[in-house]
Design a protein around this motif. Sequence first.
Motif, PDB file in Angstrom:
ATOM      1  N   SER A   1      -0.061   0.474  12.949  1.00 37.37           N
ATOM      2  CA  SER A   1      -0.440   1.578  13.657  1.00 37.37           C
ATOM      3  C   SER A   1      -1.790   0.899  14.514  1.00 37.37           C
ATOM      4  O   SER A   1      -2.062   1.655  15.608  1.00 37.37           O
ATOM      5  CB  SER A   1      -0.794   2.900  13.271  1.00 37.37           C
ATOM      6  N   LEU A   2      -2.523  -0.071  13.985  1.00 33.76           N
ATOM      7  CA  LEU A   2      -3.582  -0.312  14.636  1.00 33.76           C
ATOM      8  C   LEU A   2      -3.429  -1.570  15.559  1.00 33.76           C
ATOM      9  O   LEU A   2      -4.218  -1.938  16.490  1.00 33.76           O
ATOM     10  CB  LEU A   2      -4.611  -1.037  13.303  1.00 33.76           C
ATOM     11  N   LEU A   3      -2.180  -2.274  15.423  1.00 33.87           N
ATOM     12  CA  LEU A   3      -1.804  -3.302  16.229  1.00 33.87           C
ATOM     13  C   LEU A   3      -0.973  -2.962  17.551  1.00 33.87           C
ATOM     14  O   LEU A   3      -0.353  -3.615  18.063  1.00 33.87           O
ATOM     15  CB  LEU A   3      -0.877  -4.305  15.424  1.00 33.87           C
ATOM     16  N   THR A   4      -1.301  -1.713  17.952  1.00 34.50           N
ATOM     17  CA  THR A   4      -0.714  -1.132  19.099  1.00 34.50           C
ATOM     18  C   THR A   4      -1.558  -1.879  20.357  1.00 34.50           C
ATOM     19  O   THR A   4      -1.069  -2.280  21.488  1.00 34.50           O
ATOM     20  CB  THR A   4      -1.028   0.324  19.461  1.00 34.50           C
ATOM     21  N   GLU A   5      -2.756  -2.402  20.116  1.00 35.78           N
ATOM     22  CA  GLU A   5      -3.206  -3.594  21.121  1.00 35.78           C
ATOM     23  C   GLU A   5      -3.511  -4.939  20.273  1.00 35.78           C
ATOM     24  O   GLU A   5      -3.538  -4.882  19.084  1.00 35.78           O
ATOM     25  CB  GLU A   5      -4.788  -3.118  21.662  1.00 35.78           C
ATOM     26  N   PRO A   6      -3.939  -6.065  20.917  1.00 36.41           N
ATOM     27  CA  PRO A   6      -3.781  -7.297  20.312  1.00 36.41           C
ATOM     28  C   PRO A   6      -5.288  -7.313  19.448  1.00 36.41           C
ATOM     29  O   PRO A   6      -6.234  -7.009  19.889  1.00 36.41           O
ATOM     30  CB  PRO A   6      -3.842  -8.217  21.317  1.00 36.41           C
ATOM     31  N   LEU A   7      -5.162  -7.755  18.153  1.00 36.19           N
ATOM     32  CA  LEU A   7      -6.170  -7.791  17.378  1.00 36.19           C
ATOM     33  C   LEU A   7      -5.990  -9.326  16.629  1.00 36.19           C
ATOM     34  O   LEU A   7      -5.136  -9.497  16.057  1.00 36.19           O
ATOM     35  CB  LEU A   7      -6.194  -6.872  16.090  1.00 36.19           C
ATOM     36  N   THR A   8      -7.408  -9.957  16.502  1.00 38.12           N
ATOM     37  CA  THR A   8      -7.422 -11.097  15.693  1.00 38.12           C
ATOM     38  C   THR A   8      -7.450 -10.382  14.175  1.00 38.12           C
ATOM     39  O   THR A   8      -7.848  -9.187  13.777  1.00 38.12           O
ATOM     40  CB  THR A   8      -8.758 -11.612  15.974  1.00 38.12           C
ATOM     41  N   PRO A   9      -7.435 -11.536  13.239  1.00 32.81           N
ATOM     42  CA  PRO A   9      -7.538 -10.949  11.734  1.00 32.81           C
ATOM     43  C   PRO A   9      -8.925 -10.504  11.482  1.00 32.81           C
ATOM     44  O   PRO A   9      -8.893  -9.214  10.707  1.00 32.81           O
ATOM     45  CB  PRO A   9      -7.243 -12.178  10.956  1.00 32.81           C
ATOM     46  N   TRP A  10      -9.895 -10.851  12.032  1.00 31.61           N
ATOM     47  CA  TRP A  10     -10.978 -10.306  11.861  1.00 31.61           C
ATOM     48  C   TRP A  10     -11.304  -8.792  12.681  1.00 31.61           C
ATOM     49  O   TRP A  10     -11.991  -7.905  11.886  1.00 31.61           O
ATOM     50  CB  TRP A  10     -12.197 -11.245  12.639  1.00 31.61           C
ATOM     51  N   GLN A  11     -10.825  -8.746  13.681  1.00 29.48           N
ATOM     52  CA  GLN A  11     -10.806  -7.323  14.223  1.00 29.48           C
ATOM     53  C   GLN A  11      -9.963  -6.344  13.744  1.00 29.48           C
ATOM     54  O   GLN A  11     -10.447  -5.217  13.129  1.00 29.48           O
ATOM     55  CB  GLN A  11     -10.263  -7.451  15.679  1.00 29.48           C
ATOM     56  N   LEU A  12      -8.793  -7.026  13.024  1.00 30.86           N
ATOM     57  CA  LEU A  12      -8.101  -5.959  12.032  1.00 30.86           C
ATOM     58  C   LEU A  12      -8.733  -5.478  10.723  1.00 30.86           C
ATOM     59  O   LEU A  12      -8.677  -4.298  10.459  1.00 30.86           O
ATOM     60  CB  LEU A  12      -6.763  -6.908  11.705  1.00 30.86           C
ATOM     61  N   ALA A  13      -9.481  -6.709  10.242  1.00 34.47           N
ATOM     62  CA  ALA A  13     -10.226  -6.316   9.053  1.00 34.47           C
ATOM     63  C   ALA A  13     -11.380  -5.229   9.303  1.00 34.47           C
ATOM     64  O   ALA A  13     -11.705  -4.474   8.384  1.00 34.47           O
ATOM     65  CB  ALA A  13     -10.912  -7.520   8.288  1.00 34.47           C
ATOM     66  N   GLU A  14     -12.045  -5.334  10.365  1.00 28.28           N
ATOM     67  CA  GLU A  14     -13.049  -4.508  10.790  1.00 28.28           C
ATOM     68  C   GLU A  14     -12.468  -2.972  10.839  1.00 28.28           C
ATOM     69  O   GLU A  14     -13.180  -2.002  10.440  1.00 28.28           O
ATOM     70  CB  GLU A  14     -13.593  -4.707  12.138  1.00 28.28           C
ATOM     71  N   ARG A  15     -11.091  -2.961  11.095  1.00 29.77           N
ATOM     72  CA  ARG A  15     -10.642  -1.489  11.405  1.00 29.77           C
ATOM     73  C   ARG A  15      -9.757  -0.794  10.035  1.00 29.77           C
ATOM     74  O   ARG A  15      -9.419   0.233   9.867  1.00 29.77           O
ATOM     75  CB  ARG A  15      -9.800  -1.569  12.531  1.00 29.77           C
ATOM     76  N   MET A  16      -9.558  -1.959   9.119  1.00 29.13           N
ATOM     77  CA  MET A  16      -8.838  -1.542   7.956  1.00 29.13           C
ATOM     78  C   MET A  16      -9.717  -0.784   7.033  1.00 29.13           C
ATOM     79  O   MET A  16     -10.936  -0.343   7.189  1.00 29.13           O
ATOM     80  CB  MET A  16      -8.326  -2.716   7.199  1.00 29.13           C
ATOM     81  N   GLU A  17      -9.053   0.240   6.176  1.00 33.73           N
ATOM     82  CA  GLU A  17      -9.823   1.036   5.226  1.00 33.73           C
ATOM     83  C   GLU A  17     -10.003   0.212   4.224  1.00 33.73           C
ATOM     84  O   GLU A  17      -9.308  -0.395   3.491  1.00 33.73           O
ATOM     85  CB  GLU A  17      -8.811   2.151   4.941  1.00 33.73           C
ATOM     86  N   TRP A  18     -11.415   0.242   3.683  1.00 31.12           N
ATOM     87  CA  TRP A  18     -11.798  -0.110   2.590  1.00 31.12           C
ATOM     88  C   TRP A  18     -12.507   0.957   1.616  1.00 31.12           C
ATOM     89  O   TRP A  18     -12.614   1.980   1.923  1.00 31.12           O
ATOM     90  CB  TRP A  18     -12.614  -1.509   2.980  1.00 31.12           C
ATOM     91  N   ASN A  19     -13.062   0.341   0.423  1.00 35.85           N
ATOM     92  CA  ASN A  19     -13.796   1.164  -0.301  1.00 35.85           C
ATOM     93  C   ASN A  19     -15.236   1.484   0.274  1.00 35.85           C
ATOM     94  O   ASN A  19     -15.830   2.592  -0.418  1.00 35.85           O
ATOM     95  CB  ASN A  19     -13.942   0.849  -1.890  1.00 35.85           C
ATOM     96  N   ARG A  20     -15.632   1.248   1.278  1.00 33.36           N
ATOM     97  CA  ARG A  20     -16.849   1.640   2.047  1.00 33.36           C
ATOM     98  C   ARG A  20     -16.464   1.042   3.468  1.00 33.36           C
ATOM     99  O   ARG A  20     -15.840   0.275   3.860  1.00 33.36           O
ATOM    100  CB  ARG A  20     -18.109   0.545   1.330  1.00 33.36           C
ATOM    101  N   PRO A  21     -17.582   1.753   4.276  1.00 29.39           N
ATOM    102  CA  PRO A  21     -17.597   1.238   5.971  1.00 29.39           C
ATOM    103  C   PRO A  21     -17.875  -0.083   5.935  1.00 29.39           C
ATOM    104  O   PRO A  21     -18.500  -1.098   5.175  1.00 29.39           O
ATOM    105  CB  PRO A  21     -18.477   2.139   6.386  1.00 29.39           C
ATOM    106  N   TRP A  22     -17.185  -0.803   7.054  1.00 29.75           N
ATOM    107  CA  TRP A  22     -17.240  -2.280   7.197  1.00 29.75           C
ATOM    108  C   TRP A  22     -18.697  -2.702   7.376  1.00 29.75           C
ATOM    109  O   TRP A  22     -19.052  -3.969   6.735  1.00 29.75           O
ATOM    110  CB  TRP A  22     -16.598  -2.768   8.470  1.00 29.75           C
ATOM    111  N   GLU A  23     -19.616  -1.793   7.945  1.00 35.56           N
ATOM    112  CA  GLU A  23     -20.984  -2.139   7.912  1.00 35.56           C
ATOM    113  C   GLU A  23     -21.506  -2.393   6.540  1.00 35.56           C
ATOM    114  O   GLU A  23     -22.742  -3.226   6.413  1.00 35.56           O
ATOM    115  CB  GLU A  23     -21.743  -1.186   8.919  1.00 35.56           C
ATOM    116  N   GLN A  24     -21.248  -1.908   5.629  1.00 31.91           N
ATOM    117  CA  GLN A  24     -21.687  -1.971   4.247  1.00 31.91           C
ATOM    118  C   GLN A  24     -21.150  -2.814   3.367  1.00 31.91           C
ATOM    119  O   GLN A  24     -21.697  -3.128   2.183  1.00 31.91           O
ATOM    120  CB  GLN A  24     -21.715  -0.448   3.516  1.00 31.91           C
TER     121      GLN A  24
END
Length: 339
Positions: A276-299
Amino acid sequence: MAQVHDHGGGVKSLAVPIPDNPLGHTLVYVLDTDAGPVLIDTGWDDPASWDTLTEGLAACGTSVTEIHGVLVTHHHPDHHGLSARVREASGAWIALHAADAAVVRRTRSAPPAAWFSYMAAKLAAAGAPEEHLAPLRSPRPLPGLSPALPDREIVPGELLDLPGRRLRAIWTPGHTPGHVCLHLEEEHPAGLPGRGRLFSGDHLLPGISPHIGLYEDPDDTTVTDPLGDYLDSLERVGRLAPAEVLPAHQHAFTDGPGRVRQLLAHHEERLTGLLSLLTEPLTPWQLAERMEWNRPWEQIPYGSRNIAVSEAEAHLRRLVKLGRAEAAPGSDPVAYTAV
């Protein structure tokens, strides 16, 4: 004070601390054999961890000098870190799967500059910004880059040479290329139904899913599929149907097949969510930024971002192999879209 638990049938566990890590500790197992106690993993190479290991062994009625051998489920430092000190103190042998033994040899022989250069190139290809790459362009000494070389190879499918015990190696790649689970083919001491007990390392854990990233080998251009390896390995372990699972983190548990089903469903949901995130072209880095982790990407700390990007790439490789995603033509760095 060392936390020691008696699992019965000549199996005990010690909680060996991992410094500054949310996992808290590694469960090191002490398996009695007719030739002396054998360790399954050893814990992180740290003075406090060493003290806990030696105190725990004393509480088990033995000592580090009496250790007969060390079976390492995989090469990560929270499992293999203290192996060298155990061998120095006892003369014990160390056994590891060949694929992870190759990682250890490569780690010991490669200068830090080569590793930094490789990581910078990999992350640049994944679309990492320059501010993330800059620290990798200034190589510096790295701690913990001299893990112990093994004396023996853990051969999948074979019974290990442990007098008085039936312990069989099960190759379970995914978390690392040479990860192994160890199947104790003996009746459960409490009479629980199932096929023996399984020392599962990081492959099968009761409450978390292990990190699945790329296998790092600068000299190998083979396009591997670590997530596919992991899912296949999960199904293989599920078919074993052990009476009890003894993992390297958290706690022992029953219903291994049920936990396998949960993890298979989790990764299928994860892959579907990434599409659902790959409806637009994303690099692996951009995909990682948008994935759900145990904290926000900035943290997420710097080093953990590298791990997150590796996990994003592993999922992308799986989606491409399944024909559910593809590289966008002409993208540089390469971006991916859903099919």
